[in-house]
Scaffold this motif. Structure first.
Motif, PDB file in Angstrom:
ATOM      1  N   LEU A 150     -49.532  39.883  72.428  1.00  9.44           N
ATOM      2  CA  LEU A 150     -49.826  41.215  72.969  1.00  9.44           C
ATOM      3  C   LEU A 150     -49.503  41.314  74.459  1.00  9.44           C
ATOM      4  O   LEU A 150     -49.390  42.415  74.989  1.00  9.44           O
ATOM      5  CB  LEU A 150     -51.291  41.572  72.722  1.00  9.44           C
TER       6      LEU A 150
ATOM      7  N   TRP B  25     -43.719  41.401  76.755  1.00  2.30           N
ATOM      8  CA  TRP B  25     -43.006  42.682  76.797  1.00  2.30           C
ATOM      9  C   TRP B  25     -41.935  42.768  75.715  1.00  2.30           C
ATOM     10  O   TRP B  25     -41.642  43.855  75.205  1.00  2.30           O
ATOM     11  CB  TRP B  25     -42.377  42.920  78.165  1.00  2.30           C
TER      12      TRP B  25
ATOM     13  N   TRP C 296     -43.561  43.976  72.521  1.00  3.40           N
ATOM     14  CA  TRP C 296     -43.858  45.397  72.635  1.00  3.40           C
ATOM     15  C   TRP C 296     -42.589  46.243  72.495  1.00  3.40           C
ATOM     16  O   TRP C 296     -42.603  47.326  71.913  1.00  3.40           O
ATOM     17  CB  TRP C 296     -44.585  45.720  73.935  1.00  3.40           C
TER      18      TRP C 296
END
Length: 101
Positions: A90, A93, A96
């Motif tokens: 989490l 980057w 994500w």
């Protein structure tokens, strides 16, 4: 004969009037479908659908690859794997970016 163009919101039709005598049943009206523009307009929905399918396939594949690279990068750093209860991905980057793709 003369050509009549009828336009609607979703279609454009070109009709050719062959005879103006309503008492003559031997004459028939036809549509002019010889230009490439008319053929392209008739297949417009097909090409839009095909483009969207290819683009979405590219995005889905990119998403899987980016998330996988993010998870592998976490393992290389010595973090706890997501399957073992770790949540370190989490903070990455790249993971994500894959999720948002």
């Amino acid at each position: 004969g003369s050509l009549i163009t009828l336009s609607c919101l979703s279609h454009r039709v070109v009709c050719q009037v062959i005879s103006s005598d309503p008492a003559d049943p031997a004459q028939d009206n036809g549509t002019s479908d010889s230009s490439w523009i008319t053929r392209l307009e008739n297949n417009y929905g097909f090409y839009i659908g095909l483009g969207l399918a290819v683009f979405s396939s590219f995005l889905i594949g990119s998403s899987v690859i980016l998330k996988k690279k993010g998870l592998l990068r976490l393992v290389e750093k010595g973090g706890t794997r997501a399957g073992d209860g770790g949540h370190g991905y989490l903070k990455d980057w790249l993971w994500w970016a894959g999720l948002l793709t």
